[in-house]
Design an enzyme around this catalytic site. Structure first.
Site, mmCIF file in Angstrom:
data_model
loop_
_atom_site.group_PDB
_atom_site.id
_atom_site.type_symbol
_atom_site.label_atom_id
_atom_site.label_comp_id
_atom_site.label_asym_id
_atom_site.label_seq_id
_atom_site.Cartn_x
_atom_site.Cartn_y
_atom_site.Cartn_z
ATOM 1 N N ASP A 239 10.259 17.739 -31.184
ATOM 2 C CA ASP A 239 11.627 17.208 -31.111
ATOM 3 C C ASP A 239 12.030 16.117 -32.107
ATOM 4 O O ASP A 239 13.043 16.225 -32.767
ATOM 5 C CB ASP A 239 11.887 16.655 -29.707
ATOM 6 C CG ASP A 239 11.720 17.718 -28.639
ATOM 7 O OD1 ASP A 239 11.295 18.846 -28.958
ATOM 8 O OD2 ASP A 239 12.014 17.416 -27.473
ATOM 9 N N GLU B 81 1.378 13.838 -21.397
ATOM 10 C CA GLU B 81 2.099 14.733 -22.300
ATOM 11 C C GLU B 81 1.552 14.608 -23.725
ATOM 12 O O GLU B 81 1.381 15.595 -24.422
ATOM 13 C CB GLU B 81 3.586 14.361 -22.247
ATOM 14 C CG GLU B 81 4.512 15.276 -22.997
ATOM 15 C CD GLU B 81 5.961 14.816 -22.912
ATOM 16 O OE1 GLU B 81 6.218 13.713 -22.358
ATOM 17 O OE2 GLU B 81 6.839 15.539 -23.412
HETATM 18 C C1 GLC Z 1 9.572 18.115 -24.987
HETATM 19 C C2 GLC Z 1 8.687 18.719 -26.081
HETATM 20 C C3 GLC Z 1 8.826 20.231 -26.086
HETATM 21 C C4 GLC Z 1 8.504 20.753 -24.694
HETATM 22 C C5 GLC Z 1 9.388 20.068 -23.640
HETATM 23 C C6 GLC Z 1 8.993 20.411 -22.227
HETATM 24 O O1 GLC Z 1 10.913 18.352 -25.255
HETATM 25 O O2 GLC Z 1 9.024 18.188 -27.319
HETATM 26 O O3 GLC Z 1 7.981 20.794 -27.029
HETATM 27 O O4 GLC Z 1 8.681 22.117 -24.632
HETATM 28 O O5 GLC Z 1 9.266 18.682 -23.758
HETATM 29 O O6 GLC Z 1 7.668 20.094 -21.997
#
Ligand code: GLC
Length: 438
Positions: free
Chosen positions: A170, A402
């Site tokens: 992102d 995460e």
């Molecule tokens: C964040 C990450 C993306 C992922 C999402 C849900 O937006 O950057 O890659 O899919 O979270 O986990």
């Protein structure tokens, strides 16, 4: 120890599994179903509950649009813990959007091809799994056809993304130069992510203005791909996205071969595959850096930054031996110091590196999983093993976060796990890593 860790991972997945037949990435922060998360999550389930693995895949593919598109988020439920939700995205502006589910009008990397292949491996090639695959594979194929027919702007076998959220990475520094070409309005909205996670680990408000503005541009054109390609201020060829597509093409070709009777589809995929590999090497490889890089189609230039995405072509099989060797050298030199865990999401020697901030430096388990398999593919077993061991150690020491700090000695925090806690793909891929050895 190993069993304990696996049981903890299973608990994370079970807690995140929802009645609607899908798994949220993390409570509060991500309360819906995400496209590439779903694929990785299915691999975790497959090791102890094949039924759930299949449901996860089925539910995601059920949200496919009539044109083959699969959205990046499927909004199965109402939740006010996430912004921007369905009312902002308004994907129903697109005439072929799903009538059954609300979703975003953007996508994410197409992992499902290689996920189906891995599911078959985990289930030891069983007839039952093959039967399941035979029911799902055409949807995955339709998704690839959608990309080649609608997202290959220059007809060169490379798929564009029109939003940074489509990359999955992102807030990567990769996009910073593109933000400089834009001047979006200041949106008024209430951030929800920063009520779950420390703001120092998340994108800034100003970055969010850019994210929202690109969606508004797409909405203005009712999510029409050709118009988006013409007008979006963000139009990028991403080595990660395209490597995943290439790896999934390869898996689909293999699976269709096993199923039999799909010559036309196999021929289509093979011809696209050849073109994609050729163009990935010609257009996204940067010889000076010894790495694959992103290409900004809007401004017709390579974006000369090295990230963990730069090495994912190893997983696709696209590089020749010589390029693979260069990639490994770059990875070891810039990312692989003894004081670091592999593999930081952004070049640790670059001034834009930030060890705590999301995709601007921390280690992500799904990227490590792809890099591990990519390194093994080219015979770099030892380095691959290090990537895997580092992943296991990070999770063991910090929990199912995460993302993680890549510095072994972390002066900023006691716990080097950041972002969402009890994060599904960290749990799922840890299970896949550990079960691989048994
Ligand atoms: C964040 C990450 C993306 C992922 C999402 C849900 O937006 O950057 O890659 O899919 O979270 O986990």
């Amino acid at each position: 120890m190993r069993e304990k860790l696996i049981n903890r991972a299973i608990k994370v997945l079970e807690d995140n599994f929802q009645d609607g037949g899908f798994t949220i990435p993390s409570k509060g922060l991500y309360p819906f179903q995400w496209k590439w998360d779903s694929g990785f999550i299915a691999l975790g389930f497959a090791h102890y509950d094949l039924k759930k693995a299949k449901i996860e895949v089925e539910t995601l593919l059920d949200a496919q649009w009539e044109n083959g598109f699969i959205p990046h988020i499927v909004f199965h439920t109402d939740s006010d813990s996430y912004f921007p939700g369905p009312d902002f995205h308004q994907s129903n502006l697109h005439p072929q959007s799903s009538k059954k589910y609300r979703s975003t009008g953007m996508t994410q990397p197409p992992v499902m091809g290689f996920i189906l292949e891995r599911l078959l491996e985990i289930d030891k090639g069983s007839d039952k799994m093959l039967e399941f695959i035979s029911k799902q594979i055409d949807k995955v194929y339709a998704n690839h056809v959608y990309f080649y027919e609608n997202r290959d702007w220059k007809n060169e076998g490379l798929i564009y993304i029109y939003h940074n959220w489509e990359s999955g990475t992102d807030n990567s520094p990769m996009w910073d130069d593109i933000w400089l070409t834009m001047n979006p309005p200041e949106y008024e909205f209430e951030r929800r992510d920063t009520s779950h996670v420390d703001a120092s680990q998340r994108p800034s408000k100003r970055e969010y203005d850019h994210y929202l503005y690109i969606i508004d541009v797409a909405k203005k054109y009712n999510y029409d791909d050709a118009k988006i390609a013409e007008h979006s201020p963000f139009l990028v060829l991403d080595p990660l996205f395209n490597s995943i597509l290439i790896r999934s093409n390869e898996a689909l070709i293999k699976l269709y071969g096993l199923l039999g009777g799909n010559d036309e589809r196999i021929a289509y995929l093979k011809s696209k595959q050849q073109k994609s590999i050729q163009s990935l090497n010609a257009k996204l490889y940067n010889d000076e850096l010894g790495a694959y890089v992103h290409f900004d189609l809007r401004n017709n230039r390579q974006i000369p930054y090295i990230s963990s995405s730069s090495f994912t072509p190893l997983y696709s099989g696209a590089p020749d031996k010589e390029k693979a060797e260069r990639l490994v050298k770059t990875m070891v030199q810039k990312f692989g110091g003894e004081d670091r865990y592999l593999c930081a999401s952004f070049d640790p020697t670059h001034e834009k590196f930030n060890p705590r901030k999301y995709w601007r430096g921390p280690v992500w388990i799904n990227m490590n999983w792809m890099l591990y398999h990519g390194l093994k593919r080219y015979g770099y077993d030892q380095l691959g093993q290090r990537v895997k061991n580092d992943s296991l150690e990070l999770v063991k020491n910090n929990g199912f976060f995460e993302y993680f700090d890549s510095r072994k000695a972390n002066p900023d925090a006691e716990n080097s796990g950041y972002g969402g806690d009890n994060f599904s793909w960290s749990a799922a891929l840890l299970i896949d890593f550990l079960k691989e050895e048994s």
